[in-house]
Design a protein around this motif. Structure first.
Motif, mmCIF file in Angstrom:
data_model
loop_
_atom_site.group_PDB
_atom_site.id
_atom_site.type_symbol
_atom_site.label_atom_id
_atom_site.label_comp_id
_atom_site.label_asym_id
_atom_site.label_seq_id
_atom_site.Cartn_x
_atom_site.Cartn_y
_atom_site.Cartn_z
ATOM 1 N N ALA B 85 0.801 -1.019 -0.146
ATOM 2 C CA ALA B 85 -0.141 0.080 -0.035
ATOM 3 C C ALA B 85 1.010 1.341 0.006
ATOM 4 O O ALA B 85 1.980 1.511 0.493
ATOM 5 N N GLY B 87 0.659 5.566 0.526
ATOM 6 C CA GLY B 87 -0.025 6.965 0.502
ATOM 7 C C GLY B 87 0.499 7.742 -0.264
ATOM 8 O O GLY B 87 0.450 7.755 -1.645
ATOM 9 N N ALA B 88 1.267 8.946 0.246
ATOM 10 C CA ALA B 88 1.788 9.921 -0.486
ATOM 11 C C ALA B 88 3.352 9.758 -0.853
ATOM 12 O O ALA B 88 3.925 10.372 -1.739
ATOM 13 N N GLY B 89 3.826 8.613 -0.206
ATOM 14 C CA GLY B 89 5.184 8.139 -0.558
ATOM 15 C C GLY B 89 5.986 9.161 0.208
ATOM 16 O O GLY B 89 7.255 9.218 -0.169
ATOM 17 N N THR B 90 5.874 9.769 1.424
ATOM 18 C CA THR B 90 7.011 10.697 2.006
ATOM 19 C C THR B 90 7.580 9.745 3.078
ATOM 20 O O THR B 90 8.507 10.261 3.890
ATOM 21 N N GLY B 91 7.085 8.353 3.314
ATOM 22 C CA GLY B 91 7.873 7.680 4.522
ATOM 23 C C GLY B 91 9.452 7.744 4.153
ATOM 24 O O GLY B 91 9.957 7.755 3.021
ATOM 25 N N LEU B 107 -3.175 4.673 -2.660
ATOM 26 C CA LEU B 107 -4.494 5.322 -2.383
ATOM 27 C C LEU B 107 -4.616 6.381 -2.593
ATOM 28 O O LEU B 107 -5.485 7.307 -1.830
ATOM 29 N N SER B 150 6.119 17.225 9.912
ATOM 30 C CA SER B 150 6.590 18.198 9.136
ATOM 31 C C SER B 150 6.096 18.264 7.791
ATOM 32 O O SER B 150 6.257 19.245 7.048
ATOM 33 N N SER B 151 5.961 16.878 7.161
ATOM 34 C CA SER B 151 5.503 16.401 5.988
ATOM 35 C C SER B 151 3.912 16.761 5.822
ATOM 36 O O SER B 151 3.432 16.086 4.798
ATOM 37 N N THR B 156 -0.414 11.300 3.848
ATOM 38 C CA THR B 156 -1.762 11.049 3.852
ATOM 39 C C THR B 156 -2.162 10.558 5.499
ATOM 40 O O THR B 156 -1.122 9.934 6.064
ATOM 41 N N ASN B 160 -0.093 8.180 8.154
ATOM 42 C CA ASN B 160 0.412 8.531 9.459
ATOM 43 C C ASN B 160 -0.066 7.462 10.294
ATOM 44 O O ASN B 160 0.596 7.296 11.261
ATOM 45 N N SER B 165 2.646 8.330 13.298
ATOM 46 C CA SER B 165 3.440 9.485 13.002
ATOM 47 C C SER B 165 3.461 10.312 14.264
ATOM 48 O O SER B 165 2.331 10.359 14.719
ATOM 49 N N GLY B 166 4.486 11.275 14.303
ATOM 50 C CA GLY B 166 4.495 12.198 15.476
ATOM 51 C C GLY B 166 4.544 13.554 14.808
ATOM 52 O O GLY B 166 4.561 13.735 13.421
ATOM 53 N N LEU B 221 -5.752 0.328 5.084
ATOM 54 C CA LEU B 221 -6.699 1.040 5.819
ATOM 55 C C LEU B 221 -7.490 1.793 4.554
ATOM 56 O O LEU B 221 -6.955 2.406 3.502
#
Ligand SMILES: Cc1cc2nc3c(=O)[nH]c(=O)nc-3n(C[C@H](O)[C@H](O)[C@H](O)COP(=O)(O)OP(=O)(O)OC[C@H]3O[C@@H](n4cnc5c(N)ncnc54)[C@H](O)[C@@H]3O)c2cc1C
Ligand SMILES: Cc1cc2nc3c(=O)[nH]c(=O)nc-3n(C[C@H](O)[C@H](O)[C@H](O)COP(=O)(O)OP(=O)(O)OC[C@H]3O[C@@H](n4cnc5c(N)ncnc54)[C@H](O)[C@@H]3O)c2cc1C
Lengths: 353, 500
Positions: B85, B87-91, B107, B150-151, B156, B160, B165-166, B221
């Motif tokens: 899966a 999301g935005a690919g910022t991981g 997604l 910060s992202s 997404t 998160n 995420s924090g 999710l």
């Protein structure tokens, strides 16, 4: 008195696993009334006790599961700190392990968080007799699945809690309690309004006659808010909230069936007969009512929530809200993942496992 | 563009019969333009924010309804195709890194805000909704969603939850797990799970918590119900400048020790603050060895009282300057520097490697000193910018992947930092996740029995190991191999496993 009994407990579990003997894990027995009736050979963890590490500056405490809750709270109070989820003791024998296994939280829950929100790490014995550690003593930790929170509220069905690390918080610099004579519906309306504003609430209930709220924060902030809300000052506020936490108010006396509704907080008053006590700013509603479980649960579902038979009645039926089939199947697989021989507290949570 | 289309001059793609069958079946579920499998089309999905790891996805699917996701999962489960899966690919740990023999499930089309319930203070949104979009939608009601990575303009809510995420305000308001009330998720076999609701503390096991930080291994999710908070009456930010990093770390302990839980308490060292200043012109003092940003929020009276206490504590602990924001515009400008710190530091070198260990706060001075020593040893600069109040470090190691051995040196430096965090009683990841990046360190942090327990949990959700396989939890064999190289405290961590 402090002692590390993990080796003995591990041996007992290994033996039970080998002989497929079902175990009834027991702390102080203060919450024996809760959940479904316990069966199996008694295995007490009360001897496994003691605070292992308390670091006030880090806001963490780690203690063995058999440590009396009162001992932990006293240690924290000596440094002006507290367990923010305000756990009910339901008796002087309450242990930390039982508290976390039941996962119950007191009046501060909707504002500060639930028991599980403060669990940072656990050491457990799983159903194979392995001693495992998850999480730790740091505030942020995403290494591996969150087993620590999964254990919270599992009523001992997944493993024996040996040690628990909790986040603690400084006690608020200032607290006060205000009361407003009003109907339950008026109380819900007020709470909904205030909850949407930056009001430093840390408790809000309706005891049948009055809306009672607690404010926490800096002295100037709390006082300023008091001027805005007005209301009558309740002078023994601490006692009021402690008695509510411990179910010592008149409402909770007697042995009528006591149902706990968990519903979206702004849910209007519902039309069920019986006596009502609203807590958690509307999110938790206690109902003393002899209606059949099916009627109660159907109403809870209609309101978008769930209902638990908290006290009283036969503890052999479904005490907790029944799970839909997909979730029940997943629960059984998870139970099997931790306790393949089904030795821990069988049936204490649900009749099916 | 359908996958069998051949552009001019390009060779027709040679798919195995198995993959051909998968493509045909996927095109039965999705419109042709939502099934991508050719070079240029799939390139954007090669990596997430951890760009050092790349792979070409076998197929990229862009479903737009829950039914489509369900059908894709059932199909892949039946055909035994792994699914990742995205999301935005910022991981930042390679969690959304695709598999060459698998399906990448984007997604990105799940962007509807389904409900803002002002009375119950909740928002129900689809998983692809951006973090910041929730607060924007809630703002007309005077409400907001607290966790603010910060992202947040890009990441997404699904990502998160999957990473737990924090953000800079998590010290007071908690992580994602503390702010989510309900989830709708599909397991790999297409079973829909409804977990939690607007009511608190759902019956049964805390699956809500278990899915947080599960890095897309347990379920996909679809929907998230989050808790909204009333916007505080006032927020005030103090910026303290120090000549010495250690003093800044001590000031952090002093504030928390005084019983004050700020909304945010962030630290940046000189390299990081200068980079952020160049990038965002936030007004940071370039001559400081370190700065602390301490935000207090609440009622006007409370903030005024506490900001004074914090000022005194900062000065008493060696701050040579404390500046409080004149107005909200200046406060946001001061935050903008911190929030842009990663991209700002990113301009200092061709590549950077972001670490994410968490340690007990009291070890901050020692660990920061040791990181500086390691920086000299590996001859690579490091910028420190982090969630000081939580003890969550983000050392950013600067390197150039095109220089012969710099990437290797950066990775070794990073591994040493994580070891340092473990030795200090901390963890290898506070909020970015294990992904593919920290699999070896998982072997150090956990025993074989603990890792086996994780695998058992995974199998309770996904018995065939098809959802994001190979991420987050290492196999015992991998650990055995790693253990042979990596001896911890003179002990082999997996003595019972055979080595090869
Ligand atoms: C500049 C920058 C700053 C950052 N700052 C922070 C910060 O302050 N705090 C912080 O915690 N993180 C931070 N991150 C990391 C990252 O933004 C977060 O981890 C974020 O939650 C990832 O969201 P995403 O939508 O991009 O997820 P992705 O990167 O697409 O995916 C992340 C993981 O989640 C899984 N996933 C995504 N969507 C779903 C879904 N719907 N169902 C199941 N699994 C899913 C993926 O499989 C993958 O394992 C930062 C990253 C960058 C680039
Ligand atoms: C709803 C609301 C929102 C507000 N929001 C803001 C806001 O976002 N930002 C803002 O600045 N004001 C805001 N104010 C105004 C605020 O009440 C004060 O008038 C003013 O900002 C003083 O700042 P303080 O709260 O930091 O200090 P105060 O509580 O007024 O004073 C505390 C003490 O600290 C000293 N002090 C404060 N800052 C410094 C400094 N930098 N250097 C030396 N000494 C200092 C003061 O001299 C004073 O002795 C707001 C007021 C209201 C009613």
């Amino acid at each position: 008195m402090d002692a590390d009994r993990s080796a003995e407990l591990q041996a007992a579990v290994r033996e039970a696993a080998a002989s497929k003997t079902q175990l009834q894990i027991s702390g102080g027995g203060s919450k024996k009334f809760y959940g479904r009736a316990a069966t199996g050979t008694l295995l007490s963890v009360t001897q496994h006790r003691g605070i292992v590490h308390y670091e006030p500056g880090e806001l963490i405490i780690t203690a063995r599961a058999g440590t009396p809750l009162a001992e932990i709270e006293a240690a924290l109070a000596a440094h002006g700190q507290m367990l923010p989820f305000e756990p009910p003791h339901f008796g002087p024998t309450a242990t930390l392990g039982g508290t976390i296994a039941c996962g119950l939280s007191g009046p501060r829950r909707p504002y500060a968080g639930a028991a599980r929100d403060f669990v940072l790490g656990v050491k457990i014995i799983n159903g194979q007799g392995d001693i495992l550690k998850f999480g730790g003593e740091v505030m942020k930790n995403v290494a591996g699945f969150d087993v620590s929170r999964l254990m919270t509220g599992a009523l001992g069905t997944l493993g024996i809690l040996l040690e628990i690390s909790l986040k603690v918080l400084p006690k608020p610099q200032h607290e006060l309690t205000l009361a407003f004579a009003c109907t339950p519906q008026e109380a819900l309306t007020h709470i909904t309004e205030w909850s949407g504003q930056p009001v430093p609430l840390s408790g809000a209930c309706h005891d049948g006659a009055r809306l009672v709220v607690r404010l926490s924060g800096s002295k100037s902030g709390v006082t300023a808010c008091q001027r805005k809300l007005r209301g009558d000052m309740v002078h023994d506020g601490d006692k009021f909230w402690q008695q509510l936490r411990e179910h010592q108010h008149d409402f909770f006396k007697g042995d009528a069936l006591l149902w706990r509704f968990s519903v979206p907080p702004a849910t209007p008053l519902f039309n069920l007969p019986g006596q009502l006590f609203i807590d958690w700013g509307g999110a938790q509603r206690w109902l003393k009512n002899p209606l059949s479980a099916d009627v109660i649960r159907a109403s809870a579902v209609k309101l978008g929530g769930h209902a638990t038979l908290f006290r009283g009645g036969e503890r052999i039926g479904q005490v907790f809200h029944p799970l839909p089939p997909a979730l029940l199947a997943l629960h059984k697989r998870l139970k099997n993942a931790f306790d393949p021989h089904g030795i821990f507290n069988p049936g204490r949570l649900y009749v099916e496992f | 563009m359908p996958c069998y289309t051949v552009s001019m001059g390009q060779k027709p793609p040679t798919h195995t019969p198995e993959k051909q069958a998968l493509l045909v079946a996927l095109r039965g579920i999705l419109p042709d333009h939502s099934v991508l499998c050719e070079g240029e089309q799939v390139r954007p999905y090669e990596c997430d924010g951890l760009t050092a790891y790349r792979a070409t996805p076998g197929v990229v699917c862009l479903p737009s309804s829950a039914e489509q996701v369900q059908q894709i999962l059932r199909l892949c489960n039946q055909m035994q195709y792994p699914v990742v899966a995205r999301g935005a690919g910022t991981g930042l740990s390679g969690g959304a890194l695709p598999l060459e023999n698998g399906v990448l499930l984007s997604l990105a089309k799940f962007i509807r805000i389904l409900e803002i319930d002002a009375d119950n203070r909740t928002a129900r949104v689809e998983c692809g909704v951006r973090n910041l979009a929730i607060s924007e939608a809630a703002a007309p009601h005077g409400l907001y969603y607290a966790p603010d990575p910060s992202s947040q303009i890009a990441c997404t809510i699904g990502g998160n939850v999957a990473e737990n995420s924090g953000g800079v305000h998590c010290l007071k308001y908690g992580l994602t797990v503390h702010n989510v009330l309900g989830l709708k998720a599909l397991t790999m076999d297409g079973e829909l799970l409804e977990i939690g609701s607007k009511a608190l503390d759902a019956p049964g096991y805390d699956l809500l918590a278990l899915l947080h930080g599960s890095e897309g291994l347990l379920g996909v999710l679809l929907e998230v119900t989050v808790k909204l908070l009333p916007q505080p009456e006032r927020a005030q930010l103090a910026l303290a400048a120090f000549h010495d990093v250690t003093q800044a770390a001590q000031a952090v302990a002093a504030i928390i020790g005084a019983g004050i839980i700020p909304a945010g308490l962030e630290m940046m060292d000189n390299l990081a603050l200068c980079a952020a200043e160049d990038y965002a012109h936030a007004g940071y003092p370039r001559d400081a060895a370190a700065i602390l940003l301490c935000e207090l929020d609440g009622s006007n009276e409370e903030v005024s009282e506490l900001i004074m206490q914090v000022r005194d504590l900062l000065l008493a602990n060696g701050a040579y300057e404390v500046h409080t924001a004149r107005d909200d515009a200046e406060r946001l400008k001061m935050w903008a520097g911190r929030k842009a710190a990663f991209p700002a530091v990113g301009r200092l070198a061709p590549d950077y490697y972001c670490m994410d260990g968490t340690i007990p706060r009291r070890h901050l001075p020692a660990v920061l000193t040791r990181i500086a020593e390691l920086s000299r040893k590996y001859d690579l600069p490091v910028a420190n910018v982090f969630h000081a109040g939580d003890g969550n470090l983000h050392p950013l190691i600067l390197y150039d992947a095109n220089q012969a051995d710099e990437r290797t040196r950066a990775e070794e430096f990073g591994a040493d930092i994580l070891q340092l965090c473990l030795d200090a009683g901390g963890t290898i990841t506070g909020e970015h996740g294990v992904g593919v990046e920290k699999l070896n360190q998982m072997c150090v942090q956990f025993t074989a029995q603990e890792l086996s327990q994780f695998h058992e949990i995974k199998h309770a959700f996904d018995p065939k190991d098809l959802l994001n396989p190979g991420k987050a939890v290492p196999t015992l064999h991998r650990c055995a191999e790693h253990g042979a190289m990596h001896v911890h405290h003179g002990k082999l961590p997996f003595p019972e496993l055979e080595r090869f």
